[in-house]
Design a protein around this motif. Structure first.
Motif, PDB file in Angstrom:
ATOM      1  N   ALA A 112      49.766  15.058  71.504  1.00 33.00           N
ATOM      2  CA  ALA A 112      48.304  14.023  72.520  1.00 33.00           C
ATOM      3  C   ALA A 112      49.124  12.909  71.243  1.00 33.00           C
ATOM      4  CB  ALA A 112      47.628  14.684  71.998  1.00 33.00           C
ATOM      5  N   LEU A 113      49.610  13.123  70.413  1.00 32.68           N
ATOM      6  CA  LEU A 113      49.838  11.673  69.117  1.00 32.68           C
ATOM      7  C   LEU A 113      51.110  11.366  69.593  1.00 32.68           C
ATOM      8  CD1 LEU A 113      50.356  10.583  66.490  1.00 32.68           C
ATOM      9  CD2 LEU A 113      51.655  12.380  65.655  1.00 32.68           C
ATOM     10  N   LEU A 114      52.277  11.943  70.429  1.00 27.20           N
ATOM     11  CA  LEU A 114      53.083  11.371  71.376  1.00 27.20           C
ATOM     12  C   LEU A 114      52.712  10.368  73.021  1.00 27.20           C
ATOM     13  CD1 LEU A 114      56.000  13.965  71.480  1.00 27.20           C
ATOM     14  CD2 LEU A 114      56.180  11.861  70.023  1.00 27.20           C
ATOM     15  N   LEU A 115      51.728  10.692  73.171  1.00 27.62           N
ATOM     16  CA  LEU A 115      51.238   9.787  74.513  1.00 27.62           C
ATOM     17  C   LEU A 115      50.231   8.356  73.696  1.00 27.62           C
ATOM     18  CD1 LEU A 115      49.840  12.441  76.426  1.00 27.62           C
ATOM     19  CD2 LEU A 115      51.832  11.886  76.983  1.00 27.62           C
ATOM     20  N   ASP A 116      50.050   8.924  72.343  1.00 25.97           N
ATOM     21  CA  ASP A 116      48.892   7.715  71.747  1.00 25.97           C
ATOM     22  C   ASP A 116      49.606   6.507  71.391  1.00 25.97           C
ATOM     23  OD1 ASP A 116      46.481   6.415  71.485  1.00 25.97           O
ATOM     24  OD2 ASP A 116      45.876   6.815  69.302  1.00 25.97           O
TER      25      ASP A 116
ATOM     26  N   VAL B 255      53.337  17.422  80.237  1.00 25.31           N
ATOM     27  CA  VAL B 255      52.296  16.745  80.004  1.00 25.31           C
ATOM     28  C   VAL B 255      52.605  15.646  80.542  1.00 25.31           C
ATOM     29  CG1 VAL B 255      51.221  15.591  78.484  1.00 25.31           C
ATOM     30  CG2 VAL B 255      52.403  18.120  77.679  1.00 25.31           C
ATOM     31  N   LYS B 256      51.234  15.359  81.095  1.00 26.46           N
ATOM     32  CA  LYS B 256      51.146  14.100  81.626  1.00 26.46           C
ATOM     33  C   LYS B 256      49.761  13.789  80.804  1.00 26.46           C
ATOM     34  CE  LYS B 256      51.313  15.480  86.386  1.00 26.46           C
ATOM     35  NZ  LYS B 256      51.186  14.698  87.352  1.00 26.46           N
ATOM     36  N   GLY B 257      49.298  11.951  80.541  1.00 26.22           N
ATOM     37  CA  GLY B 257      48.326  11.682  79.917  1.00 26.22           C
ATOM     38  C   GLY B 257      47.494  10.120  80.485  1.00 26.22           C
TER      39      GLY B 257
END
Length: 101
Positions: free
Chosen positions: A14-18, A86-88
């Protein structure tokens, strides 16, 4: 960074996506605008499809879906060897005191 053995922790994903989506918005600023980050994450949804191997190399893709006033809607995904892991979905809100993103 490690969740289960040989897998990236979901919070790190999630940190990577953000981070990647935030950099994407900041990179869209005009050449005369300062490169500061005058927006905040309002919503982040991560859909975990497969474990992210660790150690390993992944590609994070980001796409601006829509800008509606101060709202910036972004989609992203984490890929490995062409497969989506992962999808975000991320919503950023520009601060009221900020200039146009």
């Amino acid at each position: 960074m490690i969740g289960f053995p040989d897998s990236v922790h979901g919070g790190a994903a999630a940190l990577l996506l953000d981070e990647v989506t935030g950099m994407h918005i900041a990179s869209q600023r005009g050449p005369d605008e300062p490169p500061n980050k005058d927006f905040r994450t309002a919503y982040l949804k991560a859909m975990y499809l497969k474990a992210i191997p660790a150690p390993g190399t992944v590609l994070v893709r980001s796409r601006i879906v829509c800008v509606d006033g101060r709202k910036n809607y972004i989609e992203a995904q984490i890929d490995e060897d062409g497969g989506v892991l992962v999808k975000g979905e991320v919503l950023y809100i520009a601060l009221k005191s900020s200039s146009k993103l």
